[in-house]
Design an enzyme around this catalytic site. Structure first.
Site, PDB file in Angstrom:
ATOM      1  CG  ASP A   1     -25.645   1.536 -79.384  1.00  0.00           C
ATOM      2  OD1 ASP A   1     -25.567   0.378 -79.840  1.00  0.00           O
ATOM      3  OD2 ASP A   1     -26.728   2.065 -79.104  1.00  0.00           O
TER       4      ASP A   1
ATOM      5  CB  THR B   1     -39.073   3.759 -70.224  1.00  0.00           C
ATOM      6  OG1 THR B   1     -38.943   2.708 -71.210  1.00  0.00           O
ATOM      7  CG2 THR B   1     -40.257   4.636 -70.620  1.00  0.00           C
TER       8      THR B   1
ATOM      9  NE  ARG C   1     -30.461   0.530 -72.949  1.00  0.00           N
ATOM     10  CZ  ARG C   1     -29.601   1.227 -72.215  1.00  0.00           C
ATOM     11  NH1 ARG C   1     -29.445   0.942 -70.940  1.00  0.00           N
ATOM     12  NH2 ARG C   1     -28.901   2.194 -72.746  1.00  0.00           N
TER      13      ARG C   1
ATOM     14  CG  ASP D   1     -25.798   2.179 -83.065  1.00  0.00           C
ATOM     15  OD1 ASP D   1     -26.612   1.440 -83.663  1.00  0.00           O
ATOM     16  OD2 ASP D   1     -26.122   3.225 -82.494  1.00  0.00           O
TER      17      ASP D   1
HETATM   18  C1  PRP Z   1     -28.118  -2.746 -75.802  1.00  0.00           C
HETATM   19  C2  PRP Z   1     -27.179  -3.895 -75.457  1.00  0.00           C
HETATM   20  C3  PRP Z   1     -27.969  -4.669 -74.441  1.00  0.00           C
HETATM   21  C4  PRP Z   1     -28.743  -3.594 -73.711  1.00  0.00           C
HETATM   22  C5  PRP Z   1     -28.107  -3.354 -72.388  1.00  0.00           C
HETATM   23  O1  PRP Z   1     -29.092  -3.145 -76.691  1.00  0.00           O
HETATM   24  O2  PRP Z   1     -26.794  -4.651 -76.578  1.00  0.00           O
HETATM   25  O3  PRP Z   1     -28.847  -5.615 -75.026  1.00  0.00           O
HETATM   26  O4  PRP Z   1     -28.659  -2.418 -74.528  1.00  0.00           O
HETATM   27  O5  PRP Z   1     -28.805  -2.400 -71.638  1.00  0.00           O
HETATM   28  P1  PRP Z   1     -29.663  -2.765 -70.351  1.00  0.00           P
HETATM   29  O6  PRP Z   1     -28.813  -3.639 -69.492  1.00  0.00           O
HETATM   30  O7  PRP Z   1     -29.927  -1.426 -69.726  1.00  0.00           O
HETATM   31  O8  PRP Z   1     -30.923  -3.434 -70.786  1.00  0.00           O
HETATM   32  P2  PRP Z   1     -30.054  -2.077 -77.420  1.00  0.00           P
HETATM   33  O9  PRP Z   1     -31.259  -1.828 -76.599  1.00  0.00           O
HETATM   34  O10 PRP Z   1     -29.247  -0.872 -77.801  1.00  0.00           O
HETATM   35  O11 PRP Z   1     -30.545  -2.857 -78.682  1.00  0.00           O
HETATM   36  P3  PRP Z   1     -29.746  -3.161 -80.044  1.00  0.00           P
HETATM   37  O12 PRP Z   1     -28.559  -4.020 -79.693  1.00  0.00           O
HETATM   38  O13 PRP Z   1     -30.720  -3.875 -80.893  1.00  0.00           O
HETATM   39  O14 PRP Z   1     -29.313  -1.838 -80.616  1.00  0.00           O
HETATM   40  N1  URA Z   2     -26.157  -0.568 -74.438  1.00  0.00           N
HETATM   41  C1  URA Z   2     -24.984  -0.330 -75.082  1.00  0.00           C
HETATM   42  O1  URA Z   2     -24.802  -0.741 -76.228  1.00  0.00           O
HETATM   43  N2  URA Z   2     -24.038   0.365 -74.441  1.00  0.00           N
HETATM   44  C2  URA Z   2     -24.205   0.816 -73.183  1.00  0.00           C
HETATM   45  O2  URA Z   2     -23.280   1.446 -72.636  1.00  0.00           O
HETATM   46  C3  URA Z   2     -25.434   0.556 -72.537  1.00  0.00           C
HETATM   47  C4  URA Z   2     -26.382  -0.150 -73.185  1.00  0.00           C
END
Ligand code: PRP
Ligand code: URA
Length: 226
Positions: free
Chosen positions: A217, A125, A121, A220
């Protein structure tokens, strides 16, 4: 005597009346493990292990309508006709956090093939950006399970489903651990054919698009980054 069937209905179906495509899984083991996952003091090691266990428990419910075929097998004592799975299964973790759900499911379904889709994400945005895809060739004939622990705005899962459909997938189930109403509504609107599974439907999103109360997160916490 209390009927087991009654318990099953109570634990598996809850709140789904508001969201026709949502199946909320409420098995006590799942709820217990999700509580461990949410705690801020849970270590990276514990988080990984618990995420795997949760994914396995969810897979047990998600696959409860898989087709079976008749087979003859021979025990040490006799032959019998019994049944075995008759389905191709493809797991598609959304990178990064979806990776944490794969091992818990392949332990139960070792024949599953695995595709990958990289999406993150944009922090400002909250729009999903797809940076990698690699899928097995049997998407059109398989039950495709999209794996992502978090369904927040629904942007990432929705984008993953869209890409899978463009690559031929027809039967798609979305398996997330924690969801927000906003995300469920988006998937139901954009992909009304996709069944959604959650272990918890949380209250809402905060101003940064994080699920409340959520678990933070997921990527993370799973990989020890910040
Ligand atoms: C997080 C999570 C989902 C997404 C959910 O990923 O693992 O994929 O956010 O949010 P949404 O429903 O609003 O799209 P992130 O963008 O943090 O990527 P990452 O796992 O690579 O850190
Ligand atoms: N992605 C995450 O990892 N946690 C949240 O709460 C939302 C998006």
């Amino acid at each position: 005597m209390v009927s087991l069937f009654k318990f099953r209905i109570i634990f598996v179906a809850d709140k789904t009346f508001a969201y026709p495509m949502l199946i909320l899984l409420k098995h006590p083991l799942l709820t217990h493990k999700l509580s461990q996952l949410r705690k801020k003091e849970t270590t990276t090691k514990e988080f990984r292990e618990t995420m795997e266990e949760i994914a396995g428990l969810m897979a047990y419910e998600v696959t409860n309508d898989l087709p079976l075929k008749n087979v003859i097998v021979e025990t040490p004592l006799a032959k019998l006709q019994t049944r075995e799975l008759d389905a191709d299964i493809v797991l598609v973790p959304v990178l990064r956090a979806g990776l944490g759900m794969v091992d818990g499911i392949t332990r139960l379904i070792p024949s599953a093939r695995i595709g990958h889709i990289g999406i993150y994400r944009d922090h400002k945005t909250l729009e999903p950006l797809t940076y990698y895809t690699k899928f097995p060739g049997n998407l059109a004939d398989a039950l495709v399970m999209v794996l992502d622990p978090m369904l927040a705005t629904g942007g990432s899962s929705g984008a993953a489903i869209q890409v899978l459909k463009e690559n031929g997938a027809r039967i798609i189930k979305l398996v997330c651990v924690v969801g927000a109403p906003e995300g469920v509504r988006k998937i139901e609107h954009d992909h009304p054919d996709v069944q959604i599974y959650l272990a918890s439907l949380d209250e809402k999103l905060d101003d940064n698009g994080y699920i409340l109360p959520g678990l933070g997160d997921a990527g993370d916490r799973l990989f020890g980054t910040s």
